[in-house]
Write a protein that holds these residues in place. Structure first.
Motif, short mmCIF file in Angstrom:
data_model
loop_
_atom_site.label_atom_id
_atom_site.label_comp_id
_atom_site.label_asym_id
_atom_site.label_seq_id
_atom_site.Cartn_x
_atom_site.Cartn_y
_atom_site.Cartn_z
N UNK A 1 0.83 -1.21 0.00
CA UNK A 1 0.00 0.00 0.00
C UNK A 1 0.87 1.26 0.00
N UNK A 2 1.95 1.23 0.76
CA UNK A 2 2.84 2.40 0.82
C UNK A 2 3.51 2.63 -0.54
N UNK A 3 3.89 1.53 -1.18
CA UNK A 3 4.52 1.65 -2.51
C UNK A 3 3.52 2.09 -3.58
N UNK A 4 2.26 1.78 -3.31
CA UNK A 4 1.19 2.05 -4.28
C UNK A 4 0.91 3.55 -4.43
N UNK A 5 1.23 4.34 -3.39
CA UNK A 5 1.00 5.79 -3.34
C UNK A 5 -0.41 6.16 -3.83
N UNK A 6 -1.44 5.68 -3.12
CA UNK A 6 -2.80 6.00 -3.57
C UNK A 6 -3.11 7.49 -3.47
N UNK A 7 -3.80 8.03 -4.47
CA UNK A 7 -4.20 9.45 -4.42
C UNK A 7 -5.57 9.57 -3.76
N UNK A 8 -6.46 8.63 -4.10
CA UNK A 8 -7.80 8.66 -3.49
C UNK A 8 -8.10 7.30 -2.87
N UNK A 9 -8.45 7.33 -1.57
CA UNK A 9 -8.84 6.09 -0.87
C UNK A 9 -10.30 6.25 -0.47
N UNK A 10 -11.06 5.19 -0.63
CA UNK A 10 -12.49 5.30 -0.36
C UNK A 10 -12.99 4.11 0.45
N UNK A 11 -13.89 4.36 1.38
CA UNK A 11 -14.57 3.26 2.06
C UNK A 11 -16.06 3.37 1.79
N UNK A 12 -16.66 2.24 1.41
CA UNK A 12 -18.13 2.21 1.26
C UNK A 12 -18.68 1.50 2.49
N UNK A 13 -19.57 2.15 3.21
CA UNK A 13 -20.15 1.59 4.44
C UNK A 13 -19.20 1.74 5.61
N UNK A 14 -18.90 2.98 6.00
CA UNK A 14 -17.82 3.23 6.98
C UNK A 14 -18.23 2.97 8.43
N UNK A 15 -19.51 2.87 8.74
CA UNK A 15 -19.94 2.57 10.12
C UNK A 15 -19.35 3.54 11.13
N UNK A 16 -18.53 3.01 12.05
CA UNK A 16 -17.94 3.84 13.11
C UNK A 16 -16.74 4.64 12.63
N UNK A 17 -16.23 4.32 11.43
CA UNK A 17 -15.03 5.01 10.92
C UNK A 17 -13.75 4.29 11.29
N UNK A 18 -13.90 3.13 11.93
CA UNK A 18 -12.72 2.39 12.39
C UNK A 18 -11.78 2.02 11.24
N UNK A 19 -12.34 1.59 10.12
CA UNK A 19 -11.49 1.10 9.01
C UNK A 19 -10.83 2.27 8.27
#
Ligand code: SAM
Length: 272
Positions: free
Chosen positions: A56-74
């Motif tokens: 993931x660190x090598x991937x250098x994501x520009x946009x990360x998204x969570x669908x269904x974040x609930x408490x925000x833990x993930x």
């Protein structure tokens, strides 16, 4: 030499403390009776992300998204794991439950993280803006097999009610993920054995995605899998070839059908 040794100790301590700070589970500052508290499935997803952290660190994501974040833990764990602002990534999270949106904002804030948190169904209203631009997507969907009527109800039921085979919401999320993921996009999805993960992989293969189960965990109640999907040129070519073969088969059957239609018409005409 002494300096090198000191530096080595310092580096080891930093790496170790970084590992501890990310591996330690984040604390939730807030909760709500109608918001899903982090559970075995949430932990499995974050553990899978941690195990894949180097990539993931090598991937250098520009946009990360969570669908269904609930408490925000993930989403908060993902932001911490990637190094908050250092990564330069933009975070966005959605949930159909408005209480989840509020709790997620509070969790992010308490950990010094920032994300755009949207109260919407899957990614409704965001497809155009985010089309082909999400580099990392994480989803712990409602996957429990339930009667179809329970799906999409507001409140806490929306956290787990997955309809037939627990697939109703998953089957809606996958085509959206396909639209939003960038060329280098990765999708991490939590599933149960009852969701038929193998079939999900085959289904995504037809869209040109390779996949791997990166974490498998059995709890007292369920057998969880975290699947990682990514676009793969070979898989896409293979899928197109299969579609080509499928198309050829369709054309042949159209031709046979046309032949019989004409043939029957001739008989019909002679009969008259
Ligand atoms: C199993 S919980 C996971 C929560 C959190 N991601 C975690 O891992 O702890 C599923 C979440 O998806 C949300 N959800 C269910 N259907 C949704 C939909 N159609 N669009 C957006 N979010 C949805 C629920 O409200 C719930 O917060």
């Amino acid at each position: 030499m002494a300096l090198n040794f000191q530096w080595l100790c310092y580096r080891s301590l930093t790496v170790f403390s970084n590992m501890l700070s990310t591996i330690a589970r984040i604390n939730l500052v807030s909760s709500h009776p109608e918001v899903y508290d982090p559970c075995d499935d949430s932990f499995a997803l974050v553990d899978a992300l941690l195990a894949d952290r180097a990539n993931l660190l090598e991937h250098h994501p520009s946009i990360c998204m969570e669908i269904g974040c609930g408490s925000g833990y993930v989403i908060t764990s993902l932001a911490l794991l990637l190094g908050k602002e250092d990564s330069g990534a933009y975070y966005i999270a959605t949930d159909i439950n408005p209480h989840a949106v509020r709790v997620t904002c509070e969790t992010l804030l308490a950990h010094g993280c920032h994300a755009e948190v949207v109260n919407t169904d899957i990614a409704s209203g965001l497809e155009k803006r985010l089309s082909r631009s999400v580099d990392v997507m994480v989803v712990n969907p409602p996957y429990v097999p339930t009667p179809e009527e329970e799906v999409g109800r507001h409140g806490i039921a929306s956290a787990w009610a997955g309809g037939e085979n627990g697939r109703s919401v998953i089957d809606k999320i996958l085509p959206v993920a396909d639209k939003l993921l960038s060329d280098k996009g990765w999708l991490y999805l939590v599933t149960l054995t009852a969701n038929n993960p193998l079939e999900l992989c085959l289904q995504m293969r037809k869209k040109g995605y390779a996949s791997r189960i990166i974490l498998q965990r059995s709890t007292e109640e369920e057998s969880l899998h975290v699947i990682k999907f990514w676009r793969d040129l070979d898989t896409l070519l293979e899928a197109n070839e299969c579609m080509g073969t499928e198309q050829n088969r369709k054309w042949t059957s159209y031709r046979i059908h046309a032949f019989y239609s004409i043939f029957h018409m001739e008989i019909w005409e002679t009969e008259f």
